[in-house]
Write a protein that holds these residues in place. Structure first.
Motif, PDB file in Angstrom:
ATOM      1  N   ALA A 183       0.859  -1.193   0.000  1.00 17.61           N
ATOM      2  CA  ALA A 183       0.000   0.000   0.000  1.00 17.61           C
ATOM      3  C   ALA A 183       0.885   1.230   0.000  1.00 17.61           C
ATOM      4  O   ALA A 183       1.935   1.249   0.647  1.00 17.61           O
ATOM      5  N   ILE A 184       0.470   2.240  -0.725  1.00 15.59           N
ATOM      6  CA  ILE A 184       1.214   3.493  -0.812  1.00 15.59           C
ATOM      7  C   ILE A 184       0.414   4.597  -0.129  1.00 15.59           C
ATOM      8  O   ILE A 184      -0.820   4.621  -0.199  1.00 15.59           O
ATOM      9  N   GLN A 237       5.729   2.603   7.000  1.00 15.72           N
ATOM     10  CA  GLN A 237       6.767   3.615   6.856  1.00 15.72           C
ATOM     11  C   GLN A 237       6.203   4.964   6.416  1.00 15.72           C
ATOM     12  O   GLN A 237       5.234   5.024   5.650  1.00 15.72           O
ATOM     13  N   LYS A 238       6.828   6.004   6.922  1.00 17.14           N
ATOM     14  CA  LYS A 238       6.586   7.356   6.428  1.00 17.14           C
ATOM     15  C   LYS A 238       7.757   7.704   5.526  1.00 17.14           C
ATOM     16  O   LYS A 238       8.902   7.749   5.969  1.00 17.14           O
ATOM     17  N   SER A 266      13.196   7.528   4.966  1.00 24.73           N
ATOM     18  CA  SER A 266      11.989   6.870   5.475  1.00 24.73           C
ATOM     19  C   SER A 266      12.094   6.662   6.978  1.00 24.73           C
ATOM     20  O   SER A 266      13.194   6.520   7.525  1.00 24.73           O
ATOM     21  N   LEU A 267      10.938   6.648   7.634  1.00 24.02           N
ATOM     22  CA  LEU A 267      10.847   6.418   9.072  1.00 24.02           C
ATOM     23  C   LEU A 267       9.896   5.250   9.299  1.00 24.02           C
ATOM     24  O   LEU A 267       8.751   5.282   8.851  1.00 24.02           O
ATOM     25  N   THR A 268      10.382   4.205   9.966  1.00 24.98           N
ATOM     26  CA  THR A 268       9.546   3.046  10.250  1.00 24.98           C
ATOM     27  C   THR A 268       8.702   3.330  11.486  1.00 24.98           C
ATOM     28  O   THR A 268       9.234   3.543  12.579  1.00 24.98           O
ATOM     29  N   LEU A 269       7.397   3.333  11.317  1.00 31.60           N
ATOM     30  CA  LEU A 269       6.476   3.632  12.410  1.00 31.60           C
ATOM     31  C   LEU A 269       6.114   2.382  13.209  1.00 31.60           C
ATOM     32  O   LEU A 269       5.870   2.458  14.409  1.00 31.60           O
ATOM     33  N   ALA A 270       6.063   1.236  12.519  1.00 33.03           N
ATOM     34  CA  ALA A 270       5.708  -0.009  13.196  1.00 33.03           C
ATOM     35  C   ALA A 270       6.072  -1.189  12.313  1.00 33.03           C
ATOM     36  O   ALA A 270       6.176  -1.057  11.086  1.00 33.03           O
ATOM     37  N   THR A 271       6.278  -2.336  12.942  1.00 36.17           N
ATOM     38  CA  THR A 271       6.498  -3.589  12.226  1.00 36.17           C
ATOM     39  C   THR A 271       5.387  -4.555  12.611  1.00 36.17           C
ATOM     40  O   THR A 271       5.110  -4.738  13.804  1.00 36.17           O
ATOM     41  N   LEU A 272       4.731  -5.142  11.617  1.00 35.76           N
ATOM     42  CA  LEU A 272       3.617  -6.067  11.863  1.00 35.76           C
ATOM     43  C   LEU A 272       4.025  -7.483  11.482  1.00 35.76           C
ATOM     44  O   LEU A 272       4.717  -7.688  10.482  1.00 35.76           O
ATOM     45  N   ASN A 273       3.577  -8.448  12.287  1.00 37.57           N
ATOM     46  CA  ASN A 273       3.903  -9.854  12.048  1.00 37.57           C
ATOM     47  C   ASN A 273       2.629 -10.678  11.915  1.00 37.57           C
ATOM     48  O   ASN A 273       1.521 -10.137  11.929  1.00 37.57           O
ATOM     49  N   SER A 327       0.255   6.037   5.515  1.00 36.47           N
ATOM     50  CA  SER A 327       1.659   5.636   5.402  1.00 36.47           C
ATOM     51  C   SER A 327       1.793   4.570   4.331  1.00 36.47           C
ATOM     52  O   SER A 327       0.794   4.049   3.820  1.00 36.47           O
ATOM     53  N   THR A 328       3.031   4.249   3.998  1.00 36.29           N
ATOM     54  CA  THR A 328       3.332   3.207   3.022  1.00 36.29           C
ATOM     55  C   THR A 328       3.637   1.904   3.752  1.00 36.29           C
ATOM     56  O   THR A 328       4.277   1.912   4.806  1.00 36.29           O
ATOM     57  N   ILE A 329       3.167   0.789   3.219  1.00 35.72           N
ATOM     58  CA  ILE A 329       3.386  -0.521   3.834  1.00 35.72           C
ATOM     59  C   ILE A 329       4.241  -1.369   2.900  1.00 35.72           C
ATOM     60  O   ILE A 329       3.887  -1.583   1.736  1.00 35.72           O
TER      61      ILE A 329
END
Length: 226
Positions: free
Chosen positions: A44-45, A64-65, A72-79, A98-100
């Motif tokens: 996703a963008i 990411q932002k 880029s700034l990583t806001l969260a990591t999903l598993n 944000s971009t995923i």
């Protein structure tokens, strides 16, 4: 239904209260899709329309932002079992903020808004799961806002350590991500994070290694916030 999919869905708060048969029954009355992605692929963008909830069946993604400069700034990591898009699809501005991007080979189940509404209206267990998911997101956002209110790097770091101490109920807390990801979550430069950790160790407040932090002086950590 594939066993891997069922196992992953049980890790998701939306389906955690269901058995295999009940999950199968839920999926049989709705539309959904399963998509596979390679490592480094964008799912996703930012500003793309969001019409579905995504559930990670396998792999992991980073939210990411990405700035115009290319940084880029990583806001969260999903598993596996984590979700994204659950708040956005019901908002007035239903576009991704944000971009995923995938961190590895990843499979994602997408459930469209109409199907979520159908499950909520026909199954109270699913509705409760969805409400819990939204409530957890609000608590997480409140936690981030609280962290932003602290001025110094030591305050931000102390607040994080104390929150994890409460969650893990142990003076030795586990760190499940890299220092880069940790620094980005706290909104501070990685070198500054490392430097403050060393300072706090030298002062006898904490000890740490790559995967854990040991709290040596709980009182000093708490006093840092006031």
């Amino acid at each position: 239904m594939d066993t891997k999919v069922l196992t992953s869905l049980k890790k998701c708060i939306l389906f955690s209260k269901f058995n295999d048969t009940e999950i199968g029954n839920c999926l049989s009355i709705i539309k959904y899709s399963l998509k596979n992605y390679s490592k480094g692929e964008t799912t996703a963008i930012e500003d793309d329309p969001c019409t579905s909830i995504g559930i990670l069946i396998s792999g992991s993604v980073e939210i990411q932002k990405i700035y115009e400069s290319g940084k880029s700034l990583t806001l969260a990591t999903l598993n596996t079992g984590n979700t994204f898009g659950e708040v956005i699809i019901f908002s007035n501005k239903n576009t991704y903020p944000s971009t995923i991007t995938t961190c590895e080979k990843t499979e994602i189940m997408f459930i469209p808004k109409e199907s979520i509404l159908k499950l909520c209206s026909e199954n109270t267990t699913f509705l409760n799961g969805f409400m819990s998911l939204l409530s957890n997101k609000i608590l997480m956002l409140n936690k981030k806002v609280k962290n932003m209110s602290y001025q110094t790097i030591r305050q931000k770091l102390s607040n994080y350590i104390l929150e994890e101490y409460k969650n893990q109920k142990n003076l030795i807390i586990k760190i499940n991500y890299s220092k880069k990801q940790w620094a980005e979550q706290l909104g501070i430069p990685r070198p500054s994070l490392s430097r403050e950790l060393i300072n706090m160790r030298e002062e006898g407040i904490i000890n740490f290694d790559k995967n854990s932090i040991e709290i040596l002086d709980l009182d000093v950590l708490e006093e840092t916030l006031y």
